[in-house]
Design an enzyme around this catalytic site. Sequence first.
Site, mmCIF file in Angstrom:
data_model
loop_
_atom_site.group_PDB
_atom_site.id
_atom_site.type_symbol
_atom_site.label_atom_id
_atom_site.label_comp_id
_atom_site.label_asym_id
_atom_site.label_seq_id
_atom_site.Cartn_x
_atom_site.Cartn_y
_atom_site.Cartn_z
ATOM 1 N N GLY A 180 0.776 -1.235 0.000
ATOM 2 C CA GLY A 180 0.000 0.000 0.000
ATOM 3 C C GLY A 180 0.804 1.278 0.000
ATOM 4 N N GLY A 229 2.602 2.698 -2.470
ATOM 5 C CA GLY A 229 2.347 3.484 -3.675
ATOM 6 C C GLY A 229 1.021 4.222 -3.585
ATOM 7 N N ASN A 242 4.412 -0.619 -18.321
ATOM 8 C CA ASN A 242 4.357 -0.792 -16.875
ATOM 9 C C ASN A 242 2.938 -1.153 -16.426
ATOM 10 O OD1 ASN A 242 4.739 -0.751 -14.114
ATOM 11 N ND2 ASN A 242 5.856 1.186 -14.102
ATOM 12 N N TYR A 259 -3.240 2.734 -11.235
ATOM 13 C CA TYR A 259 -3.779 4.037 -11.628
ATOM 14 C C TYR A 259 -5.238 3.924 -12.074
ATOM 15 C CZ TYR A 259 1.196 5.206 -11.602
ATOM 16 O OH TYR A 259 2.502 5.376 -11.249
#
Length: 161
Positions: free
Chosen positions: A98, A100, A127, A134
């Site tokens: 967690g 990031g 990536n 995201y």
Amino acid sequence: MTDTILIRTAEPGDIDTIIQFIRDLADYEKLAHAVNTDRDTLARYLFGPRPMAEVLIAERQGDAIGFALFFHNFSTFEGRPGLYLEDLFVRPEARGAGAGKALLVRLAQLAVERDCARLEWSVLDWNEPAIAVYRAIGAVPMDEWTIQRLDGASLQALARS
């Protein structure tokens, strides 16, 4: 001991840790050959009289496990500032805990606190793990936009023209 992730603002004493994160990120992105920064230059632009960027450090049990380097930009259409996330990196052994997301949450909080219209960043198209994170937080790709870059000899030539 708890595995709680702490996000804090970097301080001048963190410069070696930040440089190591930059090198680790460059290795991950297969761009180690492109790293030209040094301790003094980075310290001047992060912590000098006129800082150009800011850094957040993610820690778990007192160990630095990730970082985010960001700076302000400005949207003329919105008439407000934004935050641009230049780099986000979490050490491989710390991924999945967690850190990031915690860095992104703190960046979003800073953007809201500073009345920013948006938080933006780029991601390498290969990536997939980062892209999945995201998308999960609601970020959308700006498919109609292509980043343009002018550097090195081309930048120097334009400046002289």
